[in-house]
Write a protein that holds these residues in place. Structure first.
Motif, PDB file in Angstrom:
ATOM      1  N   ILE A   1       0.836  -1.207   0.000  1.00 48.78           N
ATOM      2  CA  ILE A   1       0.000   0.000   0.000  1.00 48.78           C
ATOM      3  C   ILE A   1       0.870   1.255   0.000  1.00 48.78           C
ATOM      4  N   THR A   2       1.959   1.206   0.786  1.00 49.33           N
ATOM      5  CA  THR A   2       2.840   2.363   0.855  1.00 49.33           C
ATOM      6  C   THR A   2       3.473   2.643  -0.512  1.00 49.33           C
ATOM      7  N   ALA A   3       3.988   1.590  -1.149  1.00 50.96           N
ATOM      8  CA  ALA A   3       4.639   1.771  -2.448  1.00 50.96           C
ATOM      9  C   ALA A   3       3.648   2.322  -3.469  1.00 50.96           C
ATOM     10  N   ILE A   4       2.409   1.809  -3.460  1.00 48.90           N
ATOM     11  CA  ILE A   4       1.391   2.282  -4.404  1.00 48.90           C
ATOM     12  C   ILE A   4       1.102   3.762  -4.169  1.00 48.90           C
ATOM     13  N   ALA A   5       1.023   4.135  -2.895  1.00 44.07           N
ATOM     14  CA  ALA A   5       0.745   5.543  -2.583  1.00 44.07           C
ATOM     15  C   ALA A   5       1.840   6.456  -3.103  1.00 44.07           C
ATOM     16  N   TRP A   6       3.104   6.037  -2.936  1.00 40.11           N
ATOM     17  CA  TRP A   6       4.212   6.864  -3.425  1.00 40.11           C
ATOM     18  C   TRP A   6       4.211   6.942  -4.944  1.00 40.11           C
ATOM     19  N   LYS A   7       3.846   5.814  -5.587  1.00 42.47           N
ATOM     20  CA  LYS A   7       3.801   5.799  -7.054  1.00 42.47           C
ATOM     21  C   LYS A   7       2.749   6.796  -7.561  1.00 42.47           C
TER      22      LYS A   7
ATOM     23  N   ASP B   1       3.298  10.006  -9.925  1.00 39.98           N
ATOM     24  CA  ASP B   1       2.609  10.172 -11.208  1.00 39.98           C
ATOM     25  C   ASP B   1       1.688  11.374 -11.235  1.00 39.98           C
ATOM     26  N   GLY B   2       1.548  12.020 -10.098  1.00 44.80           N
ATOM     27  CA  GLY B   2       0.665  13.185 -10.037  1.00 44.80           C
ATOM     28  C   GLY B   2      -0.803  12.831  -9.980  1.00 44.80           C
ATOM     29  N   LEU B   3      -1.116  11.558  -9.707  1.00 48.46           N
ATOM     30  CA  LEU B   3      -2.518  11.148  -9.617  1.00 48.46           C
ATOM     31  C   LEU B   3      -3.115  11.543  -8.265  1.00 48.46           C
ATOM     32  N   GLU B   4      -2.227  11.683  -7.280  1.00 47.96           N
ATOM     33  CA  GLU B   4      -2.701  12.036  -5.935  1.00 47.96           C
ATOM     34  C   GLU B   4      -2.280  13.468  -5.647  1.00 47.96           C
ATOM     35  N   LYS B   5      -3.292  14.346  -5.480  1.00 44.94           N
ATOM     36  CA  LYS B   5      -2.975  15.766  -5.297  1.00 44.94           C
ATOM     37  C   LYS B   5      -2.540  16.061  -3.865  1.00 44.94           C
ATOM     38  N   ASN B   6      -3.038  15.239  -2.908  1.00 49.46           N
ATOM     39  CA  ASN B   6      -2.700  15.462  -1.510  1.00 49.46           C
ATOM     40  C   ASN B   6      -1.313  14.885  -1.228  1.00 49.46           C
ATOM     41  N   LEU B   7      -0.307  15.767  -1.192  1.00 49.86           N
ATOM     42  CA  LEU B   7       1.079  15.294  -1.082  1.00 49.86           C
ATOM     43  C   LEU B   7       1.376  14.666   0.278  1.00 49.86           C
ATOM     44  N   ALA B   8       0.563  14.972   1.288  1.00 44.67           N
ATOM     45  CA  ALA B   8       0.824  14.444   2.630  1.00 44.67           C
ATOM     46  C   ALA B   8       0.359  13.004   2.767  1.00 44.67           C
TER      47      ALA B   8
ATOM     48  N   ALA C   1       0.913  10.112   1.047  1.00 42.67           N
ATOM     49  CA  ALA C   1       1.876   9.017   0.949  1.00 42.67           C
ATOM     50  C   ALA C   1       2.720   8.895   2.222  1.00 42.67           C
ATOM     51  N   PRO C   2       3.320   9.999   2.700  1.00 45.20           N
ATOM     52  CA  PRO C   2       4.083   9.889   3.961  1.00 45.20           C
ATOM     53  C   PRO C   2       3.217   9.412   5.116  1.00 45.20           C
ATOM     54  N   ARG C   3       1.945   9.825   5.101  1.00 44.26           N
ATOM     55  CA  ARG C   3       1.064   9.416   6.193  1.00 44.26           C
ATOM     56  C   ARG C   3       0.829   7.909   6.141  1.00 44.26           C
TER      57      ARG C   3
END
Ligand SMILES: Nc1ncnc2c1ncn2[C@@H]1O[C@H](COP(=O)(O)OP(=O)(O)O)[C@@H](O)[C@H]1O
Ligand SMILES: [Mg+2]
Lengths: 250, 397
Positions: B66-72, B76-83, B85-87
């Motif tokens: 799940i962590t790796a997918i979130a960072w990916k 890729d810019g698919l996730e606008k909320n930058l916080a 993935a670290p969370r």
């Protein structure tokens, strides 16, 4: 202005010297204060004003010369508590007792020193607080009052011992300007009631209104003694003139 | 298909693929550690161990994926909320670490319980708690342990009244409690009868009851204007702070019976505790007194109060506020220091434990662990109690 009785001195200081280690803080001060007289002491910072009035209730011991207060000479072995009972003091920083209520601040000394019963002391305390205009704050703690109110409590506290002399060490210089007046008013009323007062203060208005004499200190000694009018309008010494110029332009 | 999903299979690989190198190394190392610890337990551990191990392995793989997918998605810019993935990373690393710790604690607890001699500890526990008082021959004196109740109530209530500015009432009540308690306990206060935790508590309570006034005296004396008083107080404080406590105990234990007569060894030890502690309390008192602005004393003296009136009415009531926390610390210290009296064969908690350990021979670890836990419980409750009293006090104001 109060008319001082000029044949009845209550404080006699002769050739008073005080050293802090090597430092010669008082250099042969001579002063006689009559009963009922109001004396204002001015002078530059560090000139020994505080040190001098603190020798009068022996918060500082002098090393040479004599000081006689109400007939008792201040020296090693004399009954200091007895003298301090007769001499009230008001400090620049109030020094109220923060753990006691306003009323308890006033009644502590009468109850402890004069062994006054509690209800009598409370009645006296309320009367004095009435006189300085803060009886409705009697049950509060000092920290809940403004600076001006605290200083008025401090005056009431000193008066509770029914002293013959009151010493004031710059009582208004730690206050915000808008609170200076209320404290000076209390002091003026006190002066007019005939209390003997030694006030270190640079409040010219106060000096002109109630002082019998103004004394100018510099470098551990009295440089000039004068009436208030003479002192402020027609000073004799160069150093006095310089000093007055400074405080006028401050 | 998100390439981070590789981490579902091998934790860390997905992170490498997403080019979060640091996370990749972390997950890879975590995977190696977790598998090394968890696999043997999964295969042959106890039931709850297997469950925790399984949960640990599952969360390792799921979390890494799940962590790796979130960072990916972030890369890729698919996730606008930058916080986000670290969370995600923080959440899963906490879950994995928490489960690993749980597994290790479980292992440790099982090992502790499997030690052979707990039954020996259990059968000696009353000795560790009350010493030889547990012997059948002392049965008729057992009730006297209730003496600790007035002793402690007296101290706690007295202390609180003292703090609530009812100083004299507090002192009197505290003292009455101590006296009643001691009268009840007196016949068993004897190294041949009382021992263990009860003895430690007795030593500490009497130690503090004597040390407090003594410490006040030398603390105030240390800043006295009278040279004789100041110098002797200073010598007292510096002397006893410079000698190791063990030496003080020996000294008193050996010398005092010559003065007080035989059989007074226990009093000698109490006195040693009190005097040793008084030197530290003296320093606490001095620091508390000197922390007050000079104007307080000057104002008192200018009103005609005598030196002692100024001290009692003005300085002490304020200074005591500043002294409370270090005094509590000193009391806890005193309770621990009572263990040193075992060196002159006082059978207090530590001494009793040591004698049991020596006698049994095969239960050393279990005994000392038990003792450590008892010390911890007592001292931790003390500091919590003090903190909550302080808190209640602070709310009042
Ligand atoms: N406790 C003390 N120790 C050493 N020097 C002091 C002390 N109190 C005052 N002095 C020095 O004595 C001098 C006079 O001080 P003070 O009487 O406070 O002056 P003033 O009140 O006129 O400003 C100053 O130079 C001050 O630094
Ligand atoms: Mg000054």
């Amino acid at each position: 202005m109060t008319q001082a009785n000029s044949t009845d001195p209550i404080i006699i200081a002769q050739d008073v010297h005080k050293y802090f280690g090597q430092f010669h803080a008082l250099r042969g001060v001579n002063m006689t204060v009559q009963k009922g007289e109001v004396l204002v002491i001015v002078g530059p910072s560090g000139s020994g004003k505080s040190t001098f009035i603190r020798t009068i209730n022996r918060l500082e011991a002098h090393q040479k010369g004599t000081i006689i207060v109400d007939g008792i000479e201040l020296k090693e072995g004399s009954n200091l508590d007895a003298i301090r009972r007769e001499v009230g003091m008001v400090f620049q920083s109030f020094n109220l007792f923060p753990h006691l209520t306003v009323l308890q601040n006033v009644t502590l000394a009468p109850m402890q020193v004069r062994k006054m019963p509690k209800d009598k002391a409370n009645a006296l305390g309320m009367e004095l607080l009435e006189r300085v205009g803060i009886s409705e704050q009697a049950q509060k703690f000092p920290a809940q009052l403004s600076g001006g109110q605290q200083q008025r409590v401090a005056i009431a506290r000193a008066l509770a011992m029914q002293p013959k002399v009151m010493l004031f060490d710059e009582p208004t210089s730690a206050l915000d300007p808008e609170m200076v007046g209320e404290v000076l008013d209390v002091m003026k009323t006190l002066a007019k009631s005939g209390m003997t007062m030694l006030c270190v203060t640079h409040e010219m208005g106060f000096a002109k209104a109630v002082a019998n004499r103004v004394v100018f200190f510099d470098q551990g000694n009295i440089v000039e003694e004068n009436t208030p009018e003479g002192f402020f309008n027609n000073p004799q010494h160069e150093r006095t003139k310089m000093f007055l110029n400074q405080i006028r332009h401050a | 298909m998100n390439i981070g999903a590789l981490s579902f299979v091998i934790p860390g690989v997905g992170q490498f693929a997403v080019q979060t190198l640091f996370l990749g190394i972390q997950y890879l190392l975590a995977a190696i550690t977790v598998w090394l610890v968890a696999l043997p337990i999964l295969l042959s551990g106890p039931l709850e161990g297997r469950i925790i191990a399984l949960a640990l392995l599952v969360s390792l793989h799921v979390g890494a994926g799940i962590t790796a997918i979130a960072w990916k998605q972030r890369a890729d810019g698919l996730e606008k909320n930058l916080a986000k993935a670290p969370r995600t990373y923080r959440l899963w690393s906490n879950v994995i670490a928490g489960l690993l710790v749980l597994l290790l604690v479980d292992l440790f607890a099982r090992w502790l319980l499997s030690l052979p001699s707990w039954s020996a500890v259990a059968s000696n526990l009353t000795f560790i708690l009350i010493g030889k008082l547990r012997a059948p021959s002392n049965a008729e004196d057992l009730w006297r342990l209730w003496g600790f109740v007035p002793l402690m109530i007296g101290l706690v209530v007295g202390w609180n009244l003292f703090r609530a500015k009812k100083g004299l009432l507090g002192l009197v009540l505290g003292f009455v409690g101590v006296i009643i308690g001691t009268v009840i306990l007196w016949p068993i206060i004897n190294n041949q009868v009382l021992g263990g935790l009860a003895m430690s508590v007795m030593l500490a309570l009497w130690g503090i009851v004597l040390a407090l006034p003594l410490g006040m005296l030398v603390g105030i004396g240390r800043i006295s204007e009278i040279p004789v008083v100041r110098i002797s107080s200073t010598i007292w404080i510096e002397l006893f702070r410079s000698i190791p406590f063990v030496a003080v105990i020996f000294w008193f234990y050996i010398c005092l019976p010559y003065v007080l007569g035989q059989g007074t060894q226990l009093y000698a030890v109490v006195l040693a505790l009190a005097i040793f502690t008084s030197s530290y309390i003296g320093e606490i008192v001095r620091a508390g007194l000197q922390s007050l602005p000079k104007g307080q004393t000057e104002a008192s003296r200018s009103l005609g109060l005598s030196g002692s009136q100024a001290m009692i009415q003005v300085v002490l009531p304020q200074a005591i506020q500043n002294m409370i926390p270090p005094l509590v610390g000193q009391f806890i210290s005193l309770f621990k220091d009572t263990s040193l009296t075992s060196i002159v064969s006082i059978l207090e908690l530590f001494g009793a434990g040591r004698s049991v350990a020596n006698r049994l021979g095969n239960a050393t670890f279990e005994i000392y662990l038990t003792i450590a836990v008892i010390y911890f419980i007592v001292n931790y409750s003390l500091s919590r109690l003090a903190a909550s009293l302080e808190g209640a006090k602070a709310k009042e104001r």
